[in-house]
Design a protein around this motif. Structure first.
Motif, PDB file in Angstrom:
ATOM      1  N   LEU A  64      -4.833  -0.049  -3.831  1.00  0.00           N
ATOM      2  CA  LEU A  64      -3.490  -0.585  -4.013  1.00  0.00           C
ATOM      3  C   LEU A  64      -2.680   0.278  -4.980  1.00  0.00           C
ATOM      4  O   LEU A  64      -1.467   0.444  -4.798  1.00  0.00           O
ATOM      5  N   ILE A  65      -3.337   0.827  -5.980  1.00  0.00           N
ATOM      6  CA  ILE A  65      -2.644   1.713  -6.918  1.00  0.00           C
ATOM      7  C   ILE A  65      -2.060   2.912  -6.165  1.00  0.00           C
ATOM      8  O   ILE A  65      -0.893   3.279  -6.345  1.00  0.00           O
ATOM      9  N   PHE A  66      -2.877   3.502  -5.301  1.00  0.00           N
ATOM     10  CA  PHE A  66      -2.420   4.653  -4.515  1.00  0.00           C
ATOM     11  C   PHE A  66      -1.336   4.251  -3.516  1.00  0.00           C
ATOM     12  O   PHE A  66      -0.319   4.936  -3.386  1.00  0.00           O
ATOM     13  N   ILE A  67      -1.540   3.134  -2.809  1.00  0.00           N
ATOM     14  CA  ILE A  67      -0.600   2.731  -1.768  1.00  0.00           C
ATOM     15  C   ILE A  67       0.762   2.359  -2.353  1.00  0.00           C
ATOM     16  O   ILE A  67       1.806   2.760  -1.821  1.00  0.00           O
ATOM     17  N   ILE A  68       0.774   1.600  -3.437  1.00  0.00           N
ATOM     18  CA  ILE A  68       2.042   1.232  -4.068  1.00  0.00           C
ATOM     19  C   ILE A  68       2.757   2.471  -4.584  1.00  0.00           C
ATOM     20  O   ILE A  68       3.987   2.615  -4.428  1.00  0.00           O
ATOM     21  N   THR A  69       1.997   3.387  -5.179  1.00  0.00           N
ATOM     22  CA  THR A  69       2.592   4.656  -5.632  1.00  0.00           C
ATOM     23  C   THR A  69       3.187   5.407  -4.450  1.00  0.00           C
ATOM     24  O   THR A  69       4.285   5.976  -4.541  1.00  0.00           O
TER      25      THR A  69
END
Length: 207
Positions: free
Chosen positions: A17-22
């Protein structure tokens, strides 16, 4: 004691989620123009397109899709799924499909074909020939499914706050999906697709 599928799914989701939101935030910078998006994307790639982080992301993605499919099968067999049960199933299924297709396409394009998967790689699908008819709902549903899946997780994991937050998450997802599409389909400014990207998509549109 072996870790449960649900707990593994949540742990991997937190990482991804950290990567996707970024990634979504970077796509939103395209609202400010092509050059801004390319500049921000290039900076971000120093952190996730390297020999250490990228393999971890790929392995996490593969594991998450496999575990998600196993949980989906389990959820499908349950009776009386209700509205949020169906939201969880449908959004998870489409999200898994999108992550596999989009990630594999990006890896093949970047490492096998040798074409940079930058602004123009996405913009080409929303501007050339008949491609927008497929990729417009494809990208919108991907973003909407992500936020809908989060909304379902909020509903089941945080029921005392879910009545307001869960529907709001879905609305926000729909809005972000529309904004990203507008940023890449030429609605806000003219987009001149470079020849190498037009050639890349030549099998999908009429000359």
């Amino acid at each position: 004691m072996p870790i449960s599928l649900v707990k593994a799914h949540r742990i991997l989701a937190s990482l991804l989620l950290i990567f996707i939101i970024t990634h979504l935030l970077i796509h939103l910078t395209a609202l400010g123009g092509t050059n801004l998006h390319i500049k921000i994307l290039s900076l971000a790639r120093y952190f996730y397109l390297n020999a250490i982080i990228e393999p971890i992301l790929i392995l996490s993605l593969v594991a998450q899709v496999i575990i998600g499919f196993m949980l989906l099968k389990r959820r499908w067999k349950q009776k009386d799924k209700g509205f949020w049960g169906w939201v969880q199933i449908l959004s998870g299924a489409f999200l898994g499909y999108f992550l596999v297709m989009h990630s594999s396409a990006a890896l093949i394009t970047r490492y096998y074909i040798g074409l940079d998967t930058n602004f123009y790689w996405v913009a080409g699908t929303l501007n050339i020939g008949i491609l927008p008819y497929f990729f417009t709902p494809y990208y919108f549903l991907a973003v909407f499914s992500l936020f809908s899946h989060l909304a379902a997780a909020i509903h089941f994991g945080w029921p005392e706050k879910a009545k307001v937050i869960a529907p709001m998450a879905m609305v926000i997802g729909a809005m972000i999906g529309v904004l990203i599409i507008m940023a890449f389909n030429g609605s806000l400014y003219d987009i001149d697709i470079p020849p190498q990207y037009r050639e890349y998509f030549q099998d999908f549109y009429s000359q």
